[in-house]
Design a protein around this motif. Sequence first.
Motif, short mmCIF file in Angstrom:
data_model
loop_
_atom_site.label_atom_id
_atom_site.label_comp_id
_atom_site.label_asym_id
_atom_site.label_seq_id
_atom_site.Cartn_x
_atom_site.Cartn_y
_atom_site.Cartn_z
N LYS A 73 -21.71 4.49 43.65
CA LYS A 73 -23.07 4.81 44.13
C LYS A 73 -24.04 3.87 43.44
N ALA A 74 -25.27 3.84 43.96
CA ALA A 74 -26.25 2.88 43.44
C ALA A 74 -26.48 3.08 41.94
N GLY A 75 -26.40 4.34 41.49
CA GLY A 75 -26.62 4.63 40.07
C GLY A 75 -25.50 4.09 39.19
N ASN A 76 -24.37 3.81 39.76
CA ASN A 76 -23.25 3.30 38.98
C ASN A 76 -23.07 1.78 39.12
N ILE A 77 -24.04 1.12 39.75
CA ILE A 77 -24.02 -0.34 39.80
C ILE A 77 -25.07 -0.83 38.80
N LEU A 131 -18.99 6.33 13.85
CA LEU A 131 -20.19 7.07 14.27
C LEU A 131 -21.43 6.55 13.54
N SER A 132 -21.26 6.25 12.24
CA SER A 132 -22.42 5.82 11.45
C SER A 132 -22.99 4.51 11.99
N ILE A 133 -22.11 3.63 12.47
CA ILE A 133 -22.56 2.33 13.01
C ILE A 133 -23.38 2.56 14.28
N ILE A 134 -22.85 3.42 15.13
CA ILE A 134 -23.53 3.67 16.41
C ILE A 134 -24.85 4.40 16.16
N SER A 135 -24.79 5.30 15.21
CA SER A 135 -25.99 6.05 14.88
C SER A 135 -27.10 5.10 14.40
N ARG A 136 -26.71 4.14 13.57
CA ARG A 136 -27.69 3.17 13.07
C ARG A 136 -28.18 2.29 14.22
N ALA A 137 -27.26 1.86 15.06
CA ALA A 137 -27.62 0.96 16.16
C ALA A 137 -28.59 1.60 17.13
N THR A 138 -28.49 2.91 17.30
CA THR A 138 -29.33 3.60 18.29
C THR A 138 -30.50 4.31 17.63
N ASN A 139 -30.74 3.99 16.37
CA ASN A 139 -31.85 4.63 15.67
C ASN A 139 -31.66 6.14 15.65
N ASP A 140 -30.43 6.53 15.30
CA ASP A 140 -30.10 7.96 15.26
C ASP A 140 -30.25 8.64 16.61
N PHE A 141 -29.86 7.93 17.65
CA PHE A 141 -29.95 8.45 19.02
C PHE A 141 -31.39 8.89 19.31
N SER A 142 -32.30 8.02 18.99
CA SER A 142 -33.71 8.37 19.15
C SER A 142 -34.09 8.40 20.63
N VAL A 143 -35.08 9.23 20.93
CA VAL A 143 -35.55 9.40 22.31
C VAL A 143 -36.02 8.05 22.87
N ASP A 144 -36.60 7.25 21.98
CA ASP A 144 -37.10 5.96 22.43
C ASP A 144 -35.98 5.04 22.93
N ASN A 145 -34.79 5.30 22.45
CA ASN A 145 -33.67 4.44 22.84
C ASN A 145 -32.95 4.95 24.08
N LYS A 146 -33.40 6.08 24.56
CA LYS A 146 -32.72 6.69 25.69
C LYS A 146 -32.91 5.86 26.95
N LEU A 147 -31.79 5.51 27.60
CA LEU A 147 -31.87 4.72 28.83
C LEU A 147 -31.80 5.62 30.05
N GLY A 148 -31.13 6.71 29.89
CA GLY A 148 -30.97 7.58 31.05
C GLY A 148 -30.06 8.73 30.72
N GLU A 149 -29.97 9.64 31.67
CA GLU A 149 -29.19 10.83 31.44
C GLU A 149 -28.32 11.06 32.67
N GLY A 150 -27.03 11.10 32.45
CA GLY A 150 -26.14 11.37 33.58
C GLY A 150 -25.54 12.74 33.39
N GLY A 151 -24.70 13.09 34.29
CA GLY A 151 -24.07 14.40 34.21
C GLY A 151 -23.21 14.57 32.97
N PHE A 152 -22.62 13.48 32.51
CA PHE A 152 -21.67 13.61 31.40
C PHE A 152 -22.37 13.51 30.04
N GLY A 153 -23.61 13.11 30.05
CA GLY A 153 -24.29 12.98 28.77
C GLY A 153 -25.42 11.98 28.88
N THR A 154 -25.80 11.43 27.74
CA THR A 154 -26.98 10.57 27.68
C THR A 154 -26.57 9.14 27.35
#
Length: 772
Positions: free
Chosen positions: A583-587, A446-469
């Motif tokens: 669907k197009a969103g999953n390509i 978790l710590s590696i991913i947290s660092r890689a995503t800048n602590d899941f920062s909003v700026d790193n957000k690519l999109g939001e699906g039904g199952f999560g972000t």
Amino acid sequence: MLIPYIITIFFLILRTSRSSNTIVVHQNISDGQTIVSGNAKFELGFFSPGISKSRYLGIWFKNTSPQTVTWVANRETPLLDTLSVVKLDNQGNLTLVNGSGKVVWSSNSSASGTTINLVAQLLDTGNLVIKNGTITNNENIVWQSFDYPGDTFLLGMKLGKNFISGKETYLTSWRSADDPSPGEYTYRFLMVKGKYQQSYIRRSSAIATRIGPFNGITISGRPLITIDTAHPAYVSSMVVNQNEMYFTAISTNDTITGSARATLTPGGTYEVFKQSFRNREWILSITLPADYCDNYGVCGPYGSCDTANSPYCGCLKGFEQKISEEKSSDNDTSICRWRIALDCGPGEGFQKFSSMKQPDTENAVFSGNISLQDCEDACKNNCSCTAYASPNITPRGVGCLLWFGDLIDVRVYAQNGQDFYVRLAASEFSGEPEKILDKEVPLFRLSIISRATNDFSVDNKLGEGGFGTVYKGVLDEGQEIAVKRLSKSSRQGLGEFHNEVICIAKLQHRNLVKLLGYCIQGYEKMLVYEYMPNNSLDSFLFDESRKALLDWPQRFRIIHGIARGLLYLHQDSRLKVVHRDLKAGNILLDHQMHPKISDFGLARMFKEDENEANTKRVVGTLGYISPEYAVSGLFSVKSDIFSFGVLVLETVSGKKNRGFVHEDHDDNLLGHAWRLYREGKSDDLIDECLRTSYSACEVSRSVHVGLLCVQNRVEDRPDTSTVVAMLGGEGLLPSPKKPAFFVQESERNSTSILPLLPSSVNGVTLSQVDGR
Ligand SMILES: *[C@@H]1O[C@H](CO)[C@@H](O)[C@H](O)[C@H]1NC(C)=O
Ligand SMILES: *[C@@H]1O[C@H](CO)[C@@H](O)[C@H](O)[C@H]1NC(C)=O
Ligand SMILES: *[C@@H]1O[C@H](CO)[C@@H](O)[C@H](O)[C@H]1NC(C)=O
Ligand SMILES: *[C@@H]1O[C@H](CO)[C@@H](O)[C@H](O)[C@H]1NC(C)=O
Ligand SMILES: *[C@@H]1O[C@H](CO)[C@@H](O)[C@H](O)[C@H]1NC(C)=O
Ligand SMILES: *[C@@H]1O[C@H](CO)[C@@H](O)[C@H](O)[C@H]1NC(C)=O
Ligand SMILES: *[C@@H]1O[C@H](CO)[C@@H](O)[C@H](O)[C@H]1NC(C)=O
Ligand SMILES: *[C@@H]1O[C@H](CO)[C@@H](O)[C@H](O)[C@H]1NC(C)=O
Ligand SMILES: *[C@@H]1O[C@H](CO)[C@@H](O)[C@H](O)[C@H]1NC(C)=O
Ligand SMILES: *[C@@H]1O[C@H](CO)[C@@H](O)[C@H](O)[C@H]1NC(C)=O
Ligand SMILES: *[C@@H]1O[C@H](CO)[C@@H](O)[C@H](O)[C@H]1NC(C)=O
């Protein structure tokens, strides 16, 4: 005439003087007189129960206080005075006659042939028998009260069924302590040929409590009579043969005979008592139901009840709680389902459960002479077998129970429980996902991913699906990743998570997104993919400012790529996978705009010879779901083909199927494409922004293939390899039929199919919709 009469009188005098445990022919027993068994433990006579004034003929334990009645003759026909008599006629018919000389009750028994000295005798067991002669020989028994039990089981009695006469023997509660007429509750054994023996307390026809199954020594879990195996005072047994099936318990020590009983109370509890030798007081040794978990099936199918837990109900290991929307009907009380759906693959195995109450054997088949190992093989070789067990706990006990269907009424016992084995998916046995996939897929901390995503920062957000972000991240070594972080409230349970990890880990194809690893820590569940710099197909197609960036050659290549990815899923991989949410969103699109199919959360692996499956839980996205899946939950590679057809038409037109509007008509995108096709203007479907530069022949061909894929009948749709060949080839194509879901789905009354689907969903995978 005179001689037999004298003989009768002689015998009468002889017998009454010698013993008071018999009624001889023509002897009258009137209210106030009693007959006492030879061991002085039982007494027969007239009594009034509780505060009642009515008189009944019955048998009770002698000299116990309060009076403990074990059997009543005239349960439903109370006597109103004390002038009645009971007598035995010379046919062996015992009758109860009231003060007016009317027969109130009779045994209706008759001895055939010559009878020398017919008597009714109260035996030491509390059984009233009418027999020919005084010899103890079952052959001579004409009638016995043990065949007509009331609310009490005594040692020596049989509870069960005679298959020849069809007669069943079971206990019926009294209506109340003052009224012995039949009450609401019964206690009876499951006596069906081929089914394994257990017993039920029922309130009219509904099962209140199940007791058992029989474990070779006694009725399991809460033995009816506790057994000191070193010095057994009681032996219970289950007799099963062609003619009859019954449970019985006998005493091995004559001094104990007649000092135990089990009673079904008017309130529906089954109580087992033993008599103290010191003061003859009754000691309650077992009460059933004993606790909440004894309520039949209280935790639903595949649930397990444990009074040491809070709450008492949980799912068996390998099962998880369903969400409320998954219930097939309002009447569906089940809460547990397999965490990972079974597919009958070779890796499936059995989870052992110990110290439990075995599931209801109503759903099981029993074979008497099969070892546990053979039992496992038998279960494994039949895909519909859900569990197996040996019911027999005796040292050399054999026997095999195979359950087909739901496992109901399982609970944990502190002691005297038994084992059983439940079928679970292969991946459940490779250990925790960490363990399986250490081998196959890297585990990220978790710590590696947290660092890689800048602590899941909003700026790193690519999109939001039904199952999560989904977040973009960069690993320390510079590699770009996309992290799908499942929301805690996500409907994607551990099951779907495992499913996706296992499924995609085994699939490697240039048109499938590559899984780099996963992370599971506490509540966090994440999937780590290669990063796709160009986002998803829908972010181009349906965005007015970006759609022109996708020219026709790119779109045509994307259609091909998706088809090849699908062909790999459906046919060419080691597995046969139905994606279920194409669907197009999953390509996703890589840096060279190559399409990659992603999101395998809903994918289903099929066996090679399996072609379609059925689910009660329709998942997928409106606008892409095939009619047979929407209507009957039936899915197959052909339901993916349907979605693919929609995707092709969307890619050509740059328009969403769902929400498509046209000024001239109400048809949806599929209907519109169909109109153009019939008018010979298929290439008019091309996206406005590409109108100046496209290949009319490629567009027409794509539209044609798309229309073939969205046909209503599954068998009319081409298979995946045909789709790939048709897209690449130049030959003639078959004519498509009118597509399914021709008209806009908002036109509720013209499409009968859609009411099955919720309407307030927009482009979101159905199973993901929260907050409804
Ligand atoms: C038995 O009782 C009946 C009345 O129910 C009476 O007619 C008969 O004489 C009595 N028999 C004896 C032997 O007491
Ligand atoms: C005897 O039974 C008959 C029929 O049930 C009934 O009419 C009569 O009143 C009863 N006699 C007595 C004394 O209970
Ligand atoms: C038993 O006696 C009763 C009363 O006399 C009579 O109604 C019934 O038919 C008899 N049953 C048999 C089997 O003889
Ligand atoms: C005996 O037979 C009579 C007449 O057929 C019937 O009314 C009665 O219920 C029977 N008694 C029992 C105990 O079965
Ligand atoms: C009654 O017993 C006698 C002598 O044991 C025997 O001859 C007769 O057949 C028996 N009758 C019946 C109905 O069993
Ligand atoms: C039978 O039970 C009595 C009372 O518990 C006991 O004293 C006696 O030893 C027992 N007899 C046998 C043979 O076990
Ligand atoms: C639900 O149960 C009720 C009462 O038992 C029954 O009438 C109804 O048909 C059931 N509904 C379904 C969908 O099974
Ligand atoms: C049970 O199986 C054993 C070994 O296969 C055999 O010897 C025995 O006769 C069988 N018993 C029954 C009742 O079939
Ligand atoms: C599996 O067992 C069930 C129940 O005994 C039986 O009906 C079915 O034919 C069996 N299937 C196979 C493939 O043996
Ligand atoms: C796709 O991604 C690559 C690499 O990030 C970029 O150079 C290219 O411009 C993108 N293409 C489009 C159409 O956005
Ligand atoms: C249903 O169809 C009828 C006839 O085509 C039409 O008149 C009506 O407006 C439609 N109802 C709705 C709610 O669309």
